[in-house]
Motif scaffolding. Structure first.
Motif, short mmCIF file in Angstrom:
data_model
loop_
_atom_site.label_atom_id
_atom_site.label_comp_id
_atom_site.label_asym_id
_atom_site.label_seq_id
_atom_site.Cartn_x
_atom_site.Cartn_y
_atom_site.Cartn_z
N THR A 1 0.82 -1.22 0.00
CA THR A 1 0.00 0.00 0.00
C THR A 1 0.85 1.26 0.00
O THR A 1 0.40 2.32 -0.45
CB THR A 1 -0.97 0.04 1.21
OG1 THR A 1 -0.20 0.05 2.42
CG2 THR A 1 -1.92 -1.13 1.20
N GLY A 2 2.09 1.16 0.49
CA GLY A 2 2.98 2.32 0.46
C GLY A 2 3.19 2.79 -0.98
O GLY A 2 3.28 3.99 -1.25
N ASP B 1 4.79 9.83 10.38
CA ASP B 1 3.73 8.82 10.14
C ASP B 1 3.02 8.44 11.44
O ASP B 1 1.83 8.11 11.43
CB ASP B 1 4.33 7.56 9.49
CG ASP B 1 4.85 7.80 8.08
OD1 ASP B 1 4.49 8.83 7.48
OD2 ASP B 1 5.64 6.95 7.58
N TYR C 1 0.50 5.27 -2.06
CA TYR C 1 0.73 6.64 -1.58
C TYR C 1 1.90 7.28 -2.31
O TYR C 1 1.91 8.49 -2.57
CB TYR C 1 0.96 6.63 -0.06
CG TYR C 1 -0.29 6.26 0.70
CD1 TYR C 1 -1.31 7.20 0.90
CD2 TYR C 1 -0.49 4.97 1.18
CE1 TYR C 1 -2.48 6.85 1.55
CE2 TYR C 1 -1.65 4.61 1.84
CZ TYR C 1 -2.64 5.56 2.03
OH TYR C 1 -3.80 5.22 2.67
N GLY D 1 1.57 -2.05 5.20
CA GLY D 1 1.44 -0.60 5.23
C GLY D 1 1.68 -0.06 6.62
O GLY D 1 2.59 -0.52 7.34
N ARG D 2 0.86 0.92 6.99
CA ARG D 2 1.01 1.54 8.31
C ARG D 2 -0.28 1.43 9.12
O ARG D 2 -0.27 1.52 10.34
CB ARG D 2 1.34 3.04 8.17
CG ARG D 2 2.58 3.37 7.36
CD ARG D 2 3.84 2.90 8.05
NE ARG D 2 5.07 3.37 7.40
CZ ARG D 2 5.55 2.89 6.26
NH1 ARG D 2 4.92 1.93 5.63
NH2 ARG D 2 6.69 3.36 5.77
N ASP D 3 -1.41 1.28 8.42
CA ASP D 3 -2.72 1.35 9.08
C ASP D 3 -3.62 0.20 8.66
O ASP D 3 -4.83 0.30 8.74
CB ASP D 3 -3.41 2.67 8.71
CG ASP D 3 -3.66 2.77 7.19
OD1 ASP D 3 -2.98 2.04 6.43
OD2 ASP D 3 -4.53 3.53 6.78
N ILE D 4 -3.02 -0.89 8.17
CA ILE D 4 -3.86 -1.96 7.63
C ILE D 4 -4.65 -2.65 8.75
O ILE D 4 -5.86 -2.85 8.63
CB ILE D 4 -3.01 -3.00 6.84
CG1 ILE D 4 -2.07 -2.31 5.84
CG2 ILE D 4 -3.92 -4.00 6.13
CD1 ILE D 4 -2.74 -1.40 4.84
N VAL E 1 6.42 11.78 0.65
CA VAL E 1 5.29 10.86 0.76
C VAL E 1 4.57 10.91 2.11
O VAL E 1 3.36 10.75 2.19
CB VAL E 1 5.71 9.41 0.38
CG1 VAL E 1 6.70 8.83 1.36
CG2 VAL E 1 4.50 8.50 0.23
N ARG F 1 -6.08 9.63 1.81
CA ARG F 1 -6.25 8.39 2.58
C ARG F 1 -7.60 7.74 2.26
O ARG F 1 -7.69 6.53 2.07
CB ARG F 1 -6.13 8.63 4.09
CG ARG F 1 -4.79 9.17 4.53
CD ARG F 1 -4.45 8.78 5.95
NE ARG F 1 -4.14 7.36 6.03
CZ ARG F 1 -2.97 6.83 5.68
NH1 ARG F 1 -1.99 7.59 5.25
NH2 ARG F 1 -2.78 5.53 5.76
#
Ligand code: DC
Length: 227
Positions: free
Chosen positions: A38-39, A187, A42, A130-133, A100, A110
């Motif tokens: 997912t990165g 982030d 973005y 990712g970061r928020d999956i 990014v 988002r």
């Protein structure tokens, strides 16, 4: 593995360079799932903003570019498309990396990316990193992993990766450490869906683990829930 049951979702989150993408790719390959980076999505939005020469942000947000994913027919590797054109290599430059975090902190960006990501999970078994999956995209994911690793180790891995790609401008280890620190801080502190471990995620410290160890750990968890 499609059935009446919902698709199987493996969510892998963590800071930059913690080993998410390499491990996620291997896990997906072994399980026959789709790997979603997912990165990269973005990054593609950020590339569009840079190519348009950084227009005023509200103007950009009102006309966001079209981001989509396709797969290499042989390797199944993700290709990231910006307005239908493959930008998988162009999104890896330092200019994109520097901007990014900012672009990905914007609400409209988002919302659009999360919606695309959820759609992929409707009819595919996926390993998504990712970061928020595990916190925002798939709060009900079947397996959630939060990967961490020692900062110096993460930066060394990234340096090796850059060197192996033969990229001309190779940053120093100290520069990489600083960049990663800054990006993680941004982030983790943004207002919308920051980088954060989900309460029900499993913490995996990869500082002293091989890719094989990491993949085995995750695959064992997946097998324990689907068998
Ligand atoms: O994984 P990466 O380094 O390619 O990610 C680039 C940036 O994208 C990262 O610094 C923050 C953002 N990102 C995000 O906000 N949410 C995700 N699910 C994935 C990445």
């Amino acid at each position: 593995m499609t059935s009446n049951k919902h698709s199987i979702i493996i969510a892998i989150d963590g800071p930059a360079g913690s080993g998410k993408s390499t491990t996620a790719r291997l896990v997906a390959q072994r399980l026959g799932f789709i790997y979603v980076d997912t990165g990269a999505m973005y990054r593609a939005v950020t590339l569009a903003w840079l190519r348009e020469e950084k227009p005023e942000i509200d103007i950009f947000l009102n006309n966001l570019p079209d981001i989509s994913l396709s797969r290499d027919s042989e390797t199944q590797e993700q290709k990231t498309l910006l307005d239908g054109v493959d930008v998988s290599n162009a999104i890896r430059t330092s200019e994109v990396t520097e901007q990014v975090s900012y672009i990905s902190s914007l609400k409209k960006v988002r919302e659009k990316m999360v919606s695309l990501q959820r759609n992929i999970g409707i009819d595919h078994n996926v390993v998504m990193d990712g970061r928020d999956i595990g916190t925002a995209v798939f709060p009900n994911a079947d397996v959630k992993i939060f990967m961490i690793a020692d900062l110096k180790k993460r930066a060394s891995r990234r340096l090796e990766e850059i060197q192996s790609k033969g990229i001309h401008q190779v940053p120093s280890l100290d520069e990489l450490i600083q960049q990663m620190k800054d990006r993680d801080a941004f982030d983790s502190s943004r207002e919308i869906d920051p980088l954060k471990m989900a309460d029900d995620a499993l913490l995996l410290d990869t500082s002293n683990l091989s890719i094989e160890d990491q993949a085995t750990f995750i695959i064992d968890k997946v097998k324990s829930i689907i068998l």
